[in-house]
Design a protein around this motif. Sequence first.
Motif, PDB file in Angstrom:
ATOM      1  N   ALA A  87       0.819  -1.216   0.000  1.00 34.73           N
ATOM      2  CA  ALA A  87       0.000   0.000   0.000  1.00 34.73           C
ATOM      3  C   ALA A  87       0.851   1.265   0.000  1.00 34.73           C
ATOM      4  CB  ALA A  87      -0.936  -0.011   1.207  1.00 34.73           C
ATOM      5  N   GLU A  88       1.926   1.277   0.775  1.00 33.99           N
ATOM      6  CA  GLU A  88       2.762   2.475   0.864  1.00 33.99           C
ATOM      7  C   GLU A  88       3.395   2.813  -0.483  1.00 33.99           C
ATOM      8  OE1 GLU A  88       2.931   4.457   3.445  1.00 33.99           O
ATOM      9  OE2 GLU A  88       1.532   3.148   4.514  1.00 33.99           O
ATOM     10  N   GLN A  89       3.811   1.786  -1.209  1.00 36.13           N
ATOM     11  CA  GLN A  89       4.446   2.035  -2.504  1.00 36.13           C
ATOM     12  C   GLN A  89       3.448   2.533  -3.543  1.00 36.13           C
ATOM     13  OE1 GLN A  89       7.370  -0.548  -4.238  1.00 36.13           O
ATOM     14  NE2 GLN A  89       7.916  -1.488  -2.275  1.00 36.13           N
ATOM     15  N   ILE A  90       2.292   1.897  -3.628  1.00 36.81           N
ATOM     16  CA  ILE A  90       1.353   2.301  -4.692  1.00 36.81           C
ATOM     17  C   ILE A  90       0.752   3.687  -4.414  1.00 36.81           C
ATOM     18  CG2 ILE A  90       0.858  -0.042  -5.423  1.00 36.81           C
ATOM     19  CD1 ILE A  90      -1.902   1.694  -3.632  1.00 36.81           C
ATOM     20  N   ARG A  91       0.759   4.115  -3.154  1.00 36.29           N
ATOM     21  CA  ARG A  91       0.243   5.458  -2.851  1.00 36.29           C
ATOM     22  C   ARG A  91       1.153   6.563  -3.388  1.00 36.29           C
ATOM     23  NH1 ARG A  91      -1.493   4.263   3.405  1.00 36.29           N
ATOM     24  NH2 ARG A  91      -3.357   3.000   2.925  1.00 36.29           N
ATOM     25  N   LEU A  92       2.406   6.209  -3.706  1.00 34.62           N
ATOM     26  CA  LEU A  92       3.304   7.181  -4.323  1.00 34.62           C
ATOM     27  C   LEU A  92       2.846   7.521  -5.743  1.00 34.62           C
ATOM     28  CD1 LEU A  92       6.747   5.704  -3.192  1.00 34.62           C
ATOM     29  CD2 LEU A  92       5.615   7.742  -2.284  1.00 34.62           C
ATOM     30  N   ALA A  93       2.091   6.610  -6.336  1.00 33.25           N
ATOM     31  CA  ALA A  93       1.538   6.846  -7.684  1.00 33.25           C
ATOM     32  C   ALA A  93       0.058   6.445  -7.661  1.00 33.25           C
ATOM     33  CB  ALA A  93       2.296   6.040  -8.717  1.00 33.25           C
ATOM     34  N   SER A  94      -0.678   7.029  -6.735  1.00 35.21           N
ATOM     35  CA  SER A  94      -2.069   6.627  -6.519  1.00 35.21           C
ATOM     36  C   SER A  94      -2.949   6.863  -7.746  1.00 35.21           C
ATOM     37  CB  SER A  94      -2.651   7.354  -5.306  1.00 35.21           C
ATOM     38  OG  SER A  94      -2.560   8.752  -5.475  1.00 35.21           O
ATOM     39  N   ASP A  95      -2.694   7.950  -8.503  1.00 33.78           N
ATOM     40  CA  ASP A  95      -3.490   8.216  -9.710  1.00 33.78           C
ATOM     41  C   ASP A  95      -3.338   7.087 -10.726  1.00 33.78           C
ATOM     42  OD1 ASP A  95      -4.340  10.561  -8.625  1.00 33.78           O
ATOM     43  OD2 ASP A  95      -2.995  11.857  -9.772  1.00 33.78           O
ATOM     44  N   LYS A  96      -2.122   6.600 -10.861  1.00 33.86           N
ATOM     45  CA  LYS A  96      -1.857   5.504 -11.804  1.00 33.86           C
ATOM     46  C   LYS A  96      -2.513   4.205 -11.319  1.00 33.86           C
ATOM     47  CE  LYS A  96       1.879   5.940 -13.983  1.00 33.86           C
ATOM     48  NZ  LYS A  96       1.276   6.184 -15.336  1.00 33.86           N
ATOM     49  N   PHE A  97      -2.473   3.978 -10.011  1.00 33.90           N
ATOM     50  CA  PHE A  97      -3.109   2.787  -9.439  1.00 33.90           C
ATOM     51  C   PHE A  97      -4.622   2.848  -9.637  1.00 33.90           C
ATOM     52  CE2 PHE A  97      -4.942   0.510  -5.739  1.00 33.90           C
ATOM     53  CZ  PHE A  97      -4.436  -0.754  -5.992  1.00 33.90           C
ATOM     54  N   VAL A  98      -5.199   4.020  -9.408  1.00 33.86           N
ATOM     55  CA  VAL A  98      -6.644   4.197  -9.602  1.00 33.86           C
ATOM     56  C   VAL A  98      -7.012   3.945 -11.060  1.00 33.86           C
ATOM     57  CG1 VAL A  98      -8.477   5.932  -9.660  1.00 33.86           C
ATOM     58  CG2 VAL A  98      -7.022   5.743  -7.649  1.00 33.86           C
ATOM     59  N   SER A  99      -6.222   4.498 -11.968  1.00 32.65           N
ATOM     60  CA  SER A  99      -6.481   4.302 -13.399  1.00 32.65           C
ATOM     61  C   SER A  99      -6.429   2.826 -13.776  1.00 32.65           C
ATOM     62  CB  SER A  99      -5.451   5.093 -14.213  1.00 32.65           C
ATOM     63  OG  SER A  99      -5.600   4.864 -15.584  1.00 32.65           O
ATOM     64  N   LEU A 100      -5.468   2.100 -13.218  1.00 33.95           N
ATOM     65  CA  LEU A 100      -5.334   0.667 -13.488  1.00 33.95           C
ATOM     66  C   LEU A 100      -6.552  -0.099 -12.980  1.00 33.95           C
ATOM     67  CD1 LEU A 100      -3.174  -1.443 -14.563  1.00 33.95           C
ATOM     68  CD2 LEU A 100      -2.585  -1.774 -12.160  1.00 33.95           C
ATOM     69  N   CYS A 101      -6.997   0.249 -11.779  1.00 35.99           N
ATOM     70  CA  CYS A 101      -8.159  -0.434 -11.183  1.00 35.99           C
ATOM     71  C   CYS A 101      -9.439  -0.140 -11.968  1.00 35.99           C
ATOM     72  CB  CYS A 101      -8.330   0.003  -9.727  1.00 35.99           C
ATOM     73  SG  CYS A 101      -7.021  -0.585  -8.632  1.00 35.99           S
ATOM     74  N   LYS A 102      -9.574   1.090 -12.440  1.00 36.49           N
ATOM     75  CA  LYS A 102     -10.756   1.439 -13.241  1.00 36.49           C
ATOM     76  C   LYS A 102     -10.762   0.671 -14.564  1.00 36.49           C
ATOM     77  CE  LYS A 102     -11.765   6.070 -11.442  1.00 36.49           C
ATOM     78  NZ  LYS A 102     -13.204   5.871 -11.194  1.00 36.49           N
ATOM     79  N   ARG A 103      -9.579   0.500 -15.150  1.00 35.59           N
ATOM     80  CA  ARG A 103      -9.452  -0.278 -16.380  1.00 35.59           C
ATOM     81  C   ARG A 103      -9.870  -1.728 -16.122  1.00 35.59           C
ATOM     82  NH1 ARG A 103      -3.707   0.452 -17.994  1.00 35.59           N
ATOM     83  NH2 ARG A 103      -4.230   2.621 -17.594  1.00 35.59           N
ATOM     84  N   PHE A 104      -9.453  -2.245 -14.985  1.00 38.52           N
ATOM     85  CA  PHE A 104      -9.814  -3.607 -14.598  1.00 38.52           C
ATOM     86  C   PHE A 104     -11.323  -3.729 -14.413  1.00 38.52           C
ATOM     87  CE2 PHE A 104     -10.670  -6.433 -10.922  1.00 38.52           C
ATOM     88  CZ  PHE A 104     -10.347  -7.648 -11.505  1.00 38.52           C
TER      89      PHE A 104
END
Length: 421
Positions: A87-104
């Motif tokens: 969680a700590e690592q992906i929060r550094l690029a949270s916008d990218k993580f959100v975009s990936l999850c929305k794509r999923f």
Amino acid sequence: MSTTEGVIKSIQGLSGSSGDLSALHRILKGAEETLRTDSDLQLSTLDQLHPSKHSLGYLYLLDVLTCGSMSKEKALLISRFITCCDAEQIRLASDKFVSLCKRFKERVLELRDPLRGVAPLLTAVRKVQVSTKRLTALHPDCLQLCLQAKCYKSGFSVLSDDILEVDQPRDFYLYCYYGGMICIGLKKFQKALELLYNVVTAPMHTLNAIALEAYKKYILVTLIHSGQFSVSLPKCASTAAQRSLKTWCTAYTEVGNCYNEGKISELEAVVVAHGSDFEKDNNLGLVKQAVSSLYKRNILRLTQKYLTLSLQDIANMVQLASAKEAEMHVLQMIQDGQIHALINQKDGMVRFLEDPEQYKTSEMIEVMDSVIQRTIRLSKNLIAMDESLSCDPLYLGKVGRERQRYDFGEDFDTVPQKFSM
């Protein structure tokens, strides 16, 4: 050495500490465009990384690899990554993580398999959420999947937090709207009303489709839960809502007005007249629940006038087809705790009783205590928000500008009575 090979080495060497991760983040940002055109980057490249240990780098590479058309294999990779990532690592690029999850999410909806996305999105919400008070961009997507998969209990677990911080208004509208529908599915009408009310009364300059659909459901849930309809919108609703909502919901306001009069035949006539509209809005089932609730509401009124009544009398008074149908309604109301009564099967008589609850059992005390504790927490949060706002430079600057418009430099008592033109 290709760009992909260099990035892989950087990810493997700079994923250990917060300082290294900051440096890695800069490298990944700089290499992102080149990676999109590098033929060396394949799905098999990810085998060199661990999704938990190298989460930030894995996220960047997975984002590039799944940017176009998404196969089932890619969707499965995203699902596994969401589950394993740090969680700590992906929060550094949270916008990218959100975009990936929305794509999923979009992919599982395309496959018409929303259930496959429920568990990963629930996990994603918790991982990207810095505080339980904060609404994330993934909350609405998670609730949408829970709704379509009919996993209402899973969705309700997301709604247990008191949201106090919102970034995007649209996320808030959808969160409350989908949340309200999940609560309707669970027949938790009080919570559904709370969420739909938030949409209807939220600030808006122009009427939006989400608020319109929420208001339709708000009217029906109000009838089912409260047994009455108010023509006037809540005073805290925006001017746009006050001006336009009722205009676009005439069929629903007609249902509410007929419900208030308590006449079943007239209400059913309105439902028949607007049946196609209700079906088009996917609200016909909710409308039928509202009609059914009017029978129960009329039976409830009888308990305030009579001590005993026959089932046939009840059927006649509330316009039910038979004594058997009246019995079914009374039994359901007893089971739901709406009334307290005894039915004598021999002579078909119903005796209405007083509420036996003394409000002193341990279960009731626990309920009261939980409500009190939640109120205390909300009060503390409001005080903290007020203190934070009172120190906000933007807020203070705006208040200062507003004050200058009315600050004439002297007391009102000394304002001269004559003005020169």
